[in-house]
Motif scaffolding. Structure first.
Motif, short mmCIF file in Angstrom:
data_model
loop_
_atom_site.label_atom_id
_atom_site.label_comp_id
_atom_site.label_asym_id
_atom_site.label_seq_id
_atom_site.Cartn_x
_atom_site.Cartn_y
_atom_site.Cartn_z
N UNK A 288 0.84 -1.19 0.00
CA UNK A 288 0.00 0.00 0.00
C UNK A 288 0.87 1.23 0.00
N UNK A 289 0.54 2.22 -0.83
CA UNK A 289 1.24 3.50 -0.75
C UNK A 289 0.82 4.19 0.53
N UNK A 290 1.36 5.36 0.76
CA UNK A 290 1.11 6.04 2.02
C UNK A 290 -0.38 6.17 2.32
N UNK A 291 -0.77 5.71 3.48
CA UNK A 291 -2.13 5.83 4.00
C UNK A 291 -3.21 5.22 3.11
N UNK A 292 -2.83 4.18 2.40
CA UNK A 292 -3.79 3.55 1.49
C UNK A 292 -4.42 2.32 2.12
N UNK A 293 -5.73 2.25 2.05
CA UNK A 293 -6.43 1.08 2.59
C UNK A 293 -6.69 0.05 1.48
N UNK A 295 -4.28 -0.98 -1.10
CA UNK A 295 -3.08 -1.80 -1.25
C UNK A 295 -3.14 -2.68 -2.50
#
Lengths: 605, 163
Positions: A288-293, A295
């Motif tokens: 997942x990139x930054x703060x990604x739910x 993924x």
């Protein structure tokens, strides 16, 4: 004074003189253009002559974040690279995931403006607001993954990196800018502009926090939007399970996946390169990139055959299509290897694969003499795909140098520009407009040349029941709507994939709670429309006209020969006029004075 | 007693836990002020979350000269009493896990307190790499998982696929 979301400062870096300057973020521009793509484009419009040679020192590059970067807003870690692109001279904006955007903000800057040209290769080390120009002669020629690792070793292990590969250094027209060694600002050749400035990369590390204007409102908006995405079958089903490659079987089953340089649009053996196969054959874990739910990122490895032991990120669906189906190649390990090579050399996978496909057709039809090719270029030859990418990345011979300029210049060189599957010289991605009508309008009108992520009509035409993919009615309206929405969304620093679940009102709520600016869905879309028209004005001044809003002749004239969309062509004219009129533009694709006034863009017209 | 369970194999590296933690504790998004930390190994894209284990024998508390760190026998947590802390940072040295952290200014000790039973990090961890469960259930689910593997093998043996 802005209450939250922004750090309030922009770093201007003069690479010619090796001096830096801090400037204040303009509150009026933040309100009118949000940040990221919008704000960055405004900077380019004000400071760069639209007719300038994109690879000249006078061109500038903005590395920009949005007000949601560095917060828990879902999938909010995007970073944008905005410049005048070398592939086609349009206003270029290409965004990437990873962790660079949020970390850039923690150094205290919302954006970096790169200008001039360094006499020697350098990289920038921005450590808690302190900026250093560092010698990069030892990094010049190094692959993206090598540079990422070396720059972190030389600076700080927990720093985040941006870098170009050999393709950017050698100013390939399809070179990308990479982040964290494996996330790409892929399109429009932005890497060549960074390379032209003798800048190998940027390393950032900061300790500052990101505040939001209304703590409780923001916390609630985050909770609500994450909940919506958790319930969404695409964002929480198909994407995390199979990655973006979930689309291989879906799009192929509609007969709309261009095959062998779009000579067909259906690949019977598509499942060999599908997301489902990738999951069992190559997937190691999700990323997942930054703060990604969501993924959707794939961490993969090749477990057998000649590339055994190779590992990296991806391939994404578009890369599987371009390096696979488009080249008639259904060897998933070879596709994955070619994808790793694109990342390591810093090449855009979509353009690179489509260029190889174009070369294969030129070769098979005899337009490219056999002596010009270092090996036979036959559709379906997996080795030829991998080795062509290597040649493109290395540029050691004429063949590699020619391919590195993209399919349009390649096809033009051999006297057959019509065999380049591109719009405004940029290769189109994995959807055949003959089988999905609206996406053709998006390719034709996209401000950076053929592109699916300026207005992802596939969401409305394929992924959610609503519009008939083969109908023309309603496609102009949905294209305009999605283009405006995406322009605003990009500018906040949020990933496009959130829009599988989130609507303009949800995004406006996050943006408004973070910044304290009043903004509802109507205003959010209006900002997006303003950004779209601003980009358009830049392109018109650069010399593009309505004639450039078209599609490759093959898509307009040659019926798909087989599969579920057999017999279809794209009748672009059935949508284009309506699109211009919805945009408030003349038939010549030029915005009317009234619309520009309505959008507050008189000063740029 | 509930514990924070970390499962690196499930972690996608999104770091939302770090942003959520700092926002909960300080009202500002700053991973350096987060009690939980995700270490990223870029070379193989492996992500390892770390957080205070609330040790039964907390070395951090043992070295603390002012009893700013104390084991709470009621909650089972190691409490940090900010007003007693003199900032000697010996707890950071003593913790075998590196889970006693210092804030972004390099001044204040920060340490996980399970957010009074409702951890902010867990709420944003879609991958369920961070979960908050009763300690005995951790053991039970671990055994269940292993048993499921045996169950699958046994079923295949019956079919003769894997003799």
């Amino acid at each position: 004074m802005i209450d939250g979301g922004y750090q309030g400062k922009i770093l201007r870096v003069n690479l010619t003189d090796h001096v830096v300057k801090e400037e204040a973020l303009r509150e009026d521009w933040a309100k009118r253009y949000i940040g990221g793509r919008g704000y960055g484009t405004r900077i380019i419009c004000d400071e760069v002559d639209p007719k300038v040679d994109p690879l000249a020192p006078e061109n500038k590059v903005v590395i920009a974040t949005g007000p949601l970067d560095g917060t828990t807003a879902p999938s909010s870690g995007r970073v944008m690279v905005i410049t005048k692109g070398p592939l086609n001279g349009t206003i270029a904006c290409s965004n990437a995931g990873g962790y660079f955007g949020p970390m850039l903000k923690r150094t205290g800057y919302d954006m970096i403006i790169l200008e001039g040209k360094s006499s020697e290769p350098v990289y920038l080390w921005i450590n808690k607001g302190k900026v250093e120009f560092r010698d990069a002669k030892h990094l010049w020629g190094k692959l993206v993954n090598e540079s990422d690792q070396l720059m972190r070793e030389e600076t700080h292990l927990e720093a985040e990196t941006m870098e170009i590969g050999p393709a950017g250094e050698k100013m390939s027209m399809i070179a990308n800018v990479m982040f964290n060694g494996h996330r790409a600002s892929g399109r429009t050749g932005v890497g060549a502009v960074v390379g032209s400035k003798n800048l190998k990369g940027i390393v950032v590390r900061g300790n500052l926090g990101v505040t939001v204007a209304d703590h409780d409102k923001f916390a609630e908006a985050v909770r609500a939007t994450r909940e919506i995405l958790a319930q969404n079958p695409v964002a929480s089903g198909g994407l995390p399970l199979y990655g973006t490659a979930v689309l291989v079987n879906i799009i192929n089953s509609t007969g709309s996946m261009p095959v062998r340089n779009a000579q067909d649009a259906y690949l019977p053996e598509a499942d060999k390169i599908s997301g489902e196969t990738l999951r069992t054959r190559n997937l190691v874990r999700n990323e997942g990139c930054s703060d990604c739910s969501i993924a959707c990122g794939r961490v993969t490895a090749i477990k057998e055959g000649k590339y055994k032991g190779e590992h990296g990120g991806g391939p994404e669906w578009e890369s599987i299509w371009s390096l696979g189906a488009m080249c008639g190649n259904s060897d998933l390990d070879a596709v994955t290897m070619a994808n790793y090579l694109c990342d390591r050399y810093g090449l855009d996978t979509i353009s690179a694969g489509s260029t190889v496909a174009c070369a294969m057709e030129l070769y098979e039809k005899g337009y490219m003499p056999a002596k010009d090719a270092p090996f036979p270029l036959r559709f379906g030859d997996a080795d030829a795909v991998v080795e062509s990418i290597r040649a493109m990345g290395e540029q050691k011979d004429e063949f590699g140098r020619l391919l590195a300029q993209g399919s349009y210049r390649l096809a033009e060189h051999y006297g057959h520009p019509e065999l380049s599957m591109s719009v405004k010289k940029q290769e189109f991605p994995a959807y055949d407009p003959r089988g999905i009508k609206g996406i053709g309008l998006e390719y034709a009108t996209s401000n950076r040349g053929a592109c699916h992520v300026r207005g992802y009509t596939i969401a409305a035409e394929i992924l959610s029941p609503g519009l008939d993919r083969l109908a023309y009615e309603g496609k102009a309206a949905v294209t305009k709507f999605l283009q405006d929405l995406t322009a605003a969304l990009d500018s906040t620093g949020t990933c496009l994939f959130t829009t599988f679940g989130l609507q303009a009102k949800d995004l406006a709520q996050l943006y408004s709670a973070a910044t304290g600016f009043d903004c509802d869905d109507k205003e959010f879309l209006k900002i997006g429309e303003r950004i779209w028209n601003m980009e358009k004005l830049f392109n018109l001044k650069s010399g593009l006209t309505g004639k450039d809003d078209t599609l490759p002749p093959r898509i307009l004239n040659e019926p798909i020969p087989s599969g579920p969309s057999k017999g279809e062509i794209e009748e672009l004219d059935k949508m284009l006029g309506e699109y211009y009129s919805l945009r408030g533009w003349g038939k010549d694709s030029v915005p009317t004075k009234d619309r520009l006034k309505d959008l507050g863009l008189e000063d740029l017209s | 007693m509930k514990v924070l369970v970390l499962e690196p194999a499930k972690c996608t590296g999104c770091r939302a836990c770090m942003d959520a933690c700092s926002f909960e504790k300080s009202g500002v998004f700053n991973p350096l002020d987060s009690r939980v930390n995700v270490i990223t190994f870029h070379e193989d894209l492996m992500f390892v979350p770390t957080v205070c284990s609330q040790c039964e024998t907390p070395y951090c508390a043992q070295v603390c000269p002012t009893a700013a760190l104390v084991r709470n026998t009621t909650t089972g947590l190691v409490d940090f009493l900010k007003e007693k802390c003199i900032g000697c940072k010996q707890c950071i040295v003593a913790c075998p896990w590196g889970s006693i952290r210092i804030n972004h200014l390099g001044k204040e000790i920060i340490k996980c307190d399970h957010c009074s039973g409702d951890p902010a990090c867990v709420k944003v961890c879609k991958a369920e790499a961070l979960t908050y469960v009763e300690v005995e259930d951790v053991v039970a689910s671990k055994q269940q998982g292993v048993a499921q593997t045996y169950r699958r093998i046994a079923a295949e043996m019956v079919k003769g696929v894997n003799p």
